[in-house]
Design a protein around this motif. Sequence first.
Motif, PDB file in Angstrom:
ATOM      1  N   ARG A  93       0.826  -1.204   0.000  1.00 20.52           N
ATOM      2  CA  ARG A  93       0.000   0.000   0.000  1.00 20.52           C
ATOM      3  C   ARG A  93       0.865   1.261   0.000  1.00 20.52           C
ATOM      4  O   ARG A  93       0.521   2.265  -0.613  1.00 20.52           O
ATOM      5  N   LEU A  94       1.977   1.198   0.696  1.00 19.73           N
ATOM      6  CA  LEU A  94       2.853   2.356   0.798  1.00 19.73           C
ATOM      7  C   LEU A  94       3.450   2.737  -0.557  1.00 19.73           C
ATOM      8  O   LEU A  94       3.717   3.913  -0.828  1.00 19.73           O
ATOM      9  N   THR A  95       3.615   1.752  -1.422  1.00 16.31           N
ATOM     10  CA  THR A  95       4.214   1.999  -2.733  1.00 16.31           C
ATOM     11  C   THR A  95       3.442   3.045  -3.524  1.00 16.31           C
ATOM     12  O   THR A  95       4.035   3.858  -4.248  1.00 16.31           O
ATOM     13  N   ASP A  96       2.118   3.041  -3.406  1.00 17.49           N
ATOM     14  CA  ASP A  96       1.285   3.963  -4.178  1.00 17.49           C
ATOM     15  C   ASP A  96       0.805   5.164  -3.373  1.00 17.49           C
ATOM     16  O   ASP A  96       0.086   6.011  -3.902  1.00 17.49           O
ATOM     17  N   ALA A  97       1.164   5.224  -2.112  1.00 13.25           N
ATOM     18  CA  ALA A  97       0.636   6.292  -1.255  1.00 13.25           C
ATOM     19  C   ALA A  97       1.289   7.630  -1.552  1.00 13.25           C
ATOM     20  O   ALA A  97       2.481   7.707  -1.843  1.00 13.25           O
ATOM     21  N   LYS A  98       0.491   8.687  -1.466  1.00 13.49           N
ATOM     22  CA  LYS A  98       0.988  10.051  -1.613  1.00 13.49           C
ATOM     23  C   LYS A  98       0.972  10.806  -0.280  1.00 13.49           C
ATOM     24  O   LYS A  98       1.704  11.775  -0.116  1.00 13.49           O
ATOM     25  N   SER A  99       0.132  10.365   0.635  1.00 10.98           N
ATOM     26  CA  SER A  99       0.056  11.016   1.952  1.00 10.98           C
ATOM     27  C   SER A  99      -0.270   9.970   3.000  1.00 10.98           C
ATOM     28  O   SER A  99      -1.252   9.247   2.883  1.00 10.98           O
ATOM     29  N   VAL A 100       0.583   9.882   4.015  1.00 15.93           N
ATOM     30  CA  VAL A 100       0.478   8.839   5.037  1.00 15.93           C
ATOM     31  C   VAL A 100       0.329   9.486   6.412  1.00 15.93           C
ATOM     32  O   VAL A 100       1.057  10.432   6.736  1.00 15.93           O
ATOM     33  N   LEU A 101      -0.600   8.964   7.201  1.00 19.71           N
ATOM     34  CA  LEU A 101      -0.774   9.418   8.578  1.00 19.71           C
ATOM     35  C   LEU A 101      -0.450   8.274   9.523  1.00 19.71           C
ATOM     36  O   LEU A 101      -0.964   7.164   9.365  1.00 19.71           O
ATOM     37  N   VAL A 102       0.401   8.544  10.507  1.00 16.44           N
ATOM     38  CA  VAL A 102       0.731   7.569  11.551  1.00 16.44           C
ATOM     39  C   VAL A 102       0.264   8.155  12.878  1.00 16.44           C
ATOM     40  O   VAL A 102       0.683   9.249  13.264  1.00 16.44           O
ATOM     41  N   ALA A 103      -0.604   7.440  13.569  1.00 13.18           N
ATOM     42  CA  ALA A 103      -1.230   7.966  14.794  1.00 13.18           C
ATOM     43  C   ALA A 103      -0.732   7.232  16.025  1.00 13.18           C
ATOM     44  O   ALA A 103      -0.502   6.020  16.005  1.00 13.18           O
ATOM     45  N   PHE A 104      -0.613   8.006  17.116  1.00 12.73           N
ATOM     46  CA  PHE A 104      -0.148   7.467  18.391  1.00 12.73           C
ATOM     47  C   PHE A 104      -1.158   7.807  19.478  1.00 12.73           C
ATOM     48  O   PHE A 104      -1.801   8.864  19.460  1.00 12.73           O
TER      49      PHE A 104
END
Length: 281
Positions: A216-227
Amino acid sequence: MNSIRRDYKLAIALPSSLVSEIPHLREQTSVIGRIARIAVIHRIDDIYIYRDFPDESKLIRLILTYIETPQYLRKNLFGIREELRYVGILPPLRTPHHPSERRSSRLEAGEFREGVVLSENYGEYLVDIGIKTLVKVTGRGPSIGGRTTVLITSIRPMLMGKFAKRGDVKYYWGYGVHLSRNGLGKLASSNSFDLKFATSRLGSPFRDIESKFRARLTDAKSVLVAFGSHKEGIQEILGRKGLEIGEVFDFTANVVPDQGSVTVRTEEAMSATLALLGMLR
């Protein structure tokens, strides 16, 4: 050495209760400083502070913004504030937009600098970029007193530049800080991100979801990582709004399985998670 920008935007989401269990401003400042260092080490583009209780979002935003601001601009942009009493303990970020050189003779055409607008006269602006000479800048700029990015276009016979956007810089240029008043659920459900990753001790070990996440990361343009916070995980935080973590996030993973400590602090989870993600693409 300047690190080139990654080919997707990476944002993190932190709870506004991040330092609420810490009783003294000095220690709160220290923790927020560590968060900033981890963010720039891993080239975070944006930090979102989502609403949680107790709400310390204003303090967190202030100190994160202060430390991200080049040293030569801080006096003009922040002045003296009680909340900044202990900023002397903050670690230096040592990012490309925090240059140590203050002499204009070392500037080069094509270089970017952060500055603050001091005056404007018929579309020409004088901007302080941290050297002895003010730069004359053209283009559409912020209001007087505002921070801006400047592209140096000429050194001699006159120091000249034009206004630029953060995205115009091809290498890492710090992070932006944003308050999300609507909470984590609405932040993650917005159209701003096409891949959303939650960290949780209740999630699958990261190694079990790594291959699917990498695809999925290969095609991603914007990634959110939540804590989550020190007292509640992301599922508990979302549960107060009647949401399930799987409804909101594409992946939920435990990045520190079989942890040796009963608790993993937010900044520790950040460091572990972002180190893993940094090796995937």
